[in-house]
Design a protein around this motif. Sequence first.
Motif, PDB file in Angstrom:
ATOM      1  N   PHE A   1       0.840  -1.202   0.000  1.00  0.00           N
ATOM      2  CA  PHE A   1       0.000   0.000   0.000  1.00  0.00           C
ATOM      3  C   PHE A   1       0.876   1.254   0.000  1.00  0.00           C
ATOM      4  O   PHE A   1       0.635   2.207  -0.752  1.00  0.00           O
ATOM      5  CB  PHE A   1      -0.938   0.004   1.219  1.00  0.00           C
ATOM      6  N   LEU A   2       1.935   1.234   0.844  1.00  0.00           N
ATOM      7  CA  LEU A   2       2.799   2.423   0.932  1.00  0.00           C
ATOM      8  C   LEU A   2       3.531   2.672  -0.392  1.00  0.00           C
ATOM      9  O   LEU A   2       3.632   3.813  -0.851  1.00  0.00           O
ATOM     10  CB  LEU A   2       3.813   2.261   2.070  1.00  0.00           C
ATOM     11  N   VAL A   3       4.024   1.587  -1.011  1.00  0.00           N
ATOM     12  CA  VAL A   3       4.726   1.756  -2.296  1.00  0.00           C
ATOM     13  C   VAL A   3       3.740   2.273  -3.349  1.00  0.00           C
ATOM     14  O   VAL A   3       4.029   3.217  -4.106  1.00  0.00           O
ATOM     15  CB  VAL A   3       5.374   0.414  -2.734  1.00  0.00           C
ATOM     16  N   THR A   4       2.551   1.662  -3.374  1.00  0.00           N
ATOM     17  CA  THR A   4       1.484   2.110  -4.289  1.00  0.00           C
ATOM     18  C   THR A   4       1.232   3.607  -4.113  1.00  0.00           C
ATOM     19  O   THR A   4       1.174   4.374  -5.084  1.00  0.00           O
ATOM     20  CB  THR A   4       0.168   1.365  -3.930  1.00  0.00           C
TER      21      THR A   4
ATOM     22  N   ILE B   1      -1.235   9.619   2.799  1.00  0.00           N
ATOM     23  CA  ILE B   1       0.155   9.935   3.168  1.00  0.00           C
ATOM     24  C   ILE B   1       0.572  11.385   2.843  1.00  0.00           C
ATOM     25  O   ILE B   1       1.603  11.643   2.264  1.00  0.00           O
ATOM     26  CB  ILE B   1       1.161   8.882   2.660  1.00  0.00           C
ATOM     27  N   GLY B   2      -0.294  12.313   3.259  1.00  0.00           N
ATOM     28  CA  GLY B   2       0.078  13.731   3.190  1.00  0.00           C
ATOM     29  C   GLY B   2      -0.558  14.510   2.051  1.00  0.00           C
ATOM     30  O   GLY B   2      -0.136  15.633   1.767  1.00  0.00           O
TER      31      GLY B   2
ATOM     32  N   PRO C   1       0.266  25.000  -6.017  1.00  0.00           N
ATOM     33  CA  PRO C   1       0.439  23.650  -6.585  1.00  0.00           C
ATOM     34  C   PRO C   1       1.893  23.291  -6.912  1.00  0.00           C
ATOM     35  O   PRO C   1       2.204  22.113  -7.086  1.00  0.00           O
ATOM     36  CB  PRO C   1      -0.407  23.676  -7.863  1.00  0.00           C
ATOM     37  N   PHE C   2       2.758  24.297  -6.968  1.00  0.00           N
ATOM     38  CA  PHE C   2       4.167  24.036  -7.306  1.00  0.00           C
ATOM     39  C   PHE C   2       4.962  23.541  -6.095  1.00  0.00           C
ATOM     40  O   PHE C   2       6.121  23.168  -6.218  1.00  0.00           O
ATOM     41  CB  PHE C   2       4.815  25.330  -7.836  1.00  0.00           C
ATOM     42  N   ASP C   3       4.363  23.536  -4.904  1.00  0.00           N
ATOM     43  CA  ASP C   3       5.082  23.238  -3.666  1.00  0.00           C
ATOM     44  C   ASP C   3       5.269  21.728  -3.500  1.00  0.00           C
ATOM     45  O   ASP C   3       4.288  20.978  -3.472  1.00  0.00           O
ATOM     46  CB  ASP C   3       4.271  23.824  -2.501  1.00  0.00           C
ATOM     47  N   TYR C   4       6.528  21.280  -3.364  1.00  0.00           N
ATOM     48  CA  TYR C   4       6.792  19.829  -3.347  1.00  0.00           C
ATOM     49  C   TYR C   4       6.206  19.153  -2.122  1.00  0.00           C
ATOM     50  O   TYR C   4       6.045  17.931  -2.096  1.00  0.00           O
ATOM     51  CB  TYR C   4       8.306  19.555  -3.421  1.00  0.00           C
ATOM     52  N   SER C   5       5.868  19.920  -1.095  1.00  0.00           N
ATOM     53  CA  SER C   5       5.361  19.328   0.140  1.00  0.00           C
ATOM     54  C   SER C   5       3.827  19.275   0.170  1.00  0.00           C
ATOM     55  O   SER C   5       3.240  18.606   1.023  1.00  0.00           O
ATOM     56  CB  SER C   5       5.875  20.133   1.332  1.00  0.00           C
ATOM     57  N   ALA C   6       3.189  19.959  -0.760  1.00  0.00           N
ATOM     58  CA  ALA C   6       1.720  20.020  -0.823  1.00  0.00           C
ATOM     59  C   ALA C   6       1.105  20.399   0.531  1.00  0.00           C
ATOM     60  O   ALA C   6      -0.023  20.034   0.852  1.00  0.00           O
ATOM     61  CB  ALA C   6       1.120  18.709  -1.351  1.00  0.00           C
ATOM     62  N   SER C   7       1.890  21.084   1.354  1.00  0.00           N
ATOM     63  CA  SER C   7       1.402  21.579   2.652  1.00  0.00           C
ATOM     64  C   SER C   7       2.441  22.555   3.179  1.00  0.00           C
ATOM     65  O   SER C   7       3.565  22.603   2.666  1.00  0.00           O
ATOM     66  CB  SER C   7       1.248  20.437   3.647  1.00  0.00           C
ATOM     67  N   GLU C   8       2.085  23.294   4.231  1.00  0.00           N
ATOM     68  CA  GLU C   8       3.093  24.162   4.856  1.00  0.00           C
ATOM     69  C   GLU C   8       4.166  23.287   5.472  1.00  0.00           C
ATOM     70  O   GLU C   8       3.852  22.324   6.173  1.00  0.00           O
ATOM     71  CB  GLU C   8       2.448  25.026   5.953  1.00  0.00           C
ATOM     72  N   LEU C   9       5.431  23.607   5.249  1.00  0.00           N
ATOM     73  CA  LEU C   9       6.522  22.770   5.754  1.00  0.00           C
ATOM     74  C   LEU C   9       6.565  22.761   7.276  1.00  0.00           C
ATOM     75  O   LEU C   9       6.273  23.749   7.917  1.00  0.00           O
ATOM     76  CB  LEU C   9       7.867  23.287   5.244  1.00  0.00           C
ATOM     77  N   GLY C  10       6.948  21.613   7.833  1.00  0.00           N
ATOM     78  CA  GLY C  10       7.236  21.551   9.252  1.00  0.00           C
ATOM     79  C   GLY C  10       6.026  21.350  10.144  1.00  0.00           C
ATOM     80  O   GLY C  10       6.147  20.865  11.256  1.00  0.00           O
ATOM     81  N   LEU C  11       4.854  21.677   9.653  1.00  0.00           N
ATOM     82  CA  LEU C  11       3.689  21.659  10.533  1.00  0.00           C
ATOM     83  C   LEU C  11       2.923  20.346  10.500  1.00  0.00           C
ATOM     84  O   LEU C  11       2.245  19.987  11.438  1.00  0.00           O
ATOM     85  CB  LEU C  11       2.709  22.763  10.109  1.00  0.00           C
ATOM     86  N   LYS C  12       3.005  19.635   9.401  1.00  0.00           N
ATOM     87  CA  LYS C  12       1.998  18.613   9.153  1.00  0.00           C
ATOM     88  C   LYS C  12       2.567  17.202   9.044  1.00  0.00           C
ATOM     89  O   LYS C  12       3.717  17.016   8.712  1.00  0.00           O
ATOM     90  CB  LYS C  12       1.273  18.913   7.827  1.00  0.00           C
ATOM     91  N   PHE C  13       1.663  16.236   9.264  1.00  0.00           N
ATOM     92  CA  PHE C  13       1.975  14.823   9.054  1.00  0.00           C
ATOM     93  C   PHE C  13       1.995  14.595   7.544  1.00  0.00           C
ATOM     94  O   PHE C  13       0.958  14.659   6.890  1.00  0.00           O
ATOM     95  CB  PHE C  13       0.858  13.996   9.724  1.00  0.00           C
ATOM     96  N   ASN C  14       3.203  14.379   6.996  1.00  0.00           N
ATOM     97  CA  ASN C  14       3.297  14.312   5.540  1.00  0.00           C
ATOM     98  C   ASN C  14       4.352  13.293   5.073  1.00  0.00           C
ATOM     99  O   ASN C  14       5.451  13.668   4.641  1.00  0.00           O
ATOM    100  CB  ASN C  14       3.617  15.714   4.992  1.00  0.00           C
ATOM    101  N   PRO C  15       4.030  11.983   5.167  1.00  0.00           N
ATOM    102  CA  PRO C  15       5.010  10.951   4.829  1.00  0.00           C
ATOM    103  C   PRO C  15       5.590  11.090   3.409  1.00  0.00           C
ATOM    104  O   PRO C  15       6.744  10.738   3.185  1.00  0.00           O
ATOM    105  CB  PRO C  15       4.234   9.642   4.972  1.00  0.00           C
TER     106      PRO C  15
END
Length: 328
Positions: free
Chosen positions: A80-83, A265-266, A277-291
Amino acid sequence: MSKQGASNMIDGDSKMPGDGREESSLGSIAERSEREVGRKQGIVWRNVILMALLHSGAVYSLFLIPKAHLFTLIWAYLCFLVTALGVTAGAHRLWSHRSYKAKLPLRIFLAAANSMAFQNDIFEWCRDHRVHHKHSETDADPHNAGRGFFFAHIGWLFVRKHRDVIEKGRKLDFSDLLEDPVVSFQRTHYKASVVLMCFVIPTLVPWYFWGESLWNSYFLASILRYTVSLNVSWLVNSAAHMYGNRPYDKNINPRQNTLVSIGAIGEGFHNYHHTFPFDYSASELGLKFNPTTWFIDFMYLLGLVTERKHAPREMIQARKERTGDRSS
Ligand code: ST9
Ligand code: ZN
Ligand code: ZN
């Protein structure tokens, strides 16, 4: 269910004659019937039947869990994680948005993982996704959430595409995708790669290494894992376009949805993602659960990733103040 009932469910159109919400001008009636003509997209019964069989198989798989080897369950979760990475780090953040650069070995891994996901080949996935971003919540959006939860979740795979999706999509540039030999190779050999990565390898590993029955490994590591991963991905299109707050832009539908983020997974910080949409983290850095971000950062440490793009803190703050819903 009647044909009309089924197509209403897919259209998400709940207006009833005489309910006091009829259009008030001839212009809007003409616009509405034009829209309805575009939306008359016959049901693709082959997809309906295949998805019904797949989901029945997944429900049956649940009863096999108590009888399975513990390693088989762990293996199914690893698959599942690899998928998930094949979709999130691969098709989504790398190939659709070009939010970072990846060296060849990583691109090969992500393309193989993407075939394990069996969500259309990378080219087709990215083509639909770019059209989704450019024309969100319109008829040109392949899974237009304006047509209701069911359509955005799975219904869009049960009908022919709205002509606007194809017309508007043809105006976008996808040349970068097929210029990547990894994307082009995966498209050319897509069927074989799906058979191998989505079904054969997940099934054979538990049987070969710890003597699991082929039956159990097929249903748990292939069918159940595939069905769960599809539904989690679809939740980004349905739930994360409907439920949650909008701290970055209250004028768009996509929302921050923590539950979807945990499963995907984030990828549930969807208000942020549609705003930057250009942000590689798709969220604010440092704040979120983002595997997915942790994975990309780890690949960066290994030297397999370069040029991670991120929205500067001041830009995020200014945008929140200008268009956010002030929720956080
Ligand atoms: C699946 C995809 O499930 C899931 C996507 C999820 C997206 C989530 C996004 C969220 C982001 C974050 C990621 C989170 C992930 C978390 C992971 C956690 C695990 N532009 O398509 P056709 C043209 S797939 C331009 O056949 P029809 C083009 O010429 C599931 N042109 O349309 C094309 O020909 P070709 C498994 C476009 O006939 C031609 O039109 N797969 C565009 O209307 C015909 O295209 C299935 O179930 C465009 N956008 O059929 C199969 N689109 O391709 C599903 C098309 O040769 N698909 N054209 O160039 C189908 O059966 C059909 O596509 C159809 C429509 C029946 C739906
Ligand atoms: Zn995106
Ligand atoms: Zn979206």
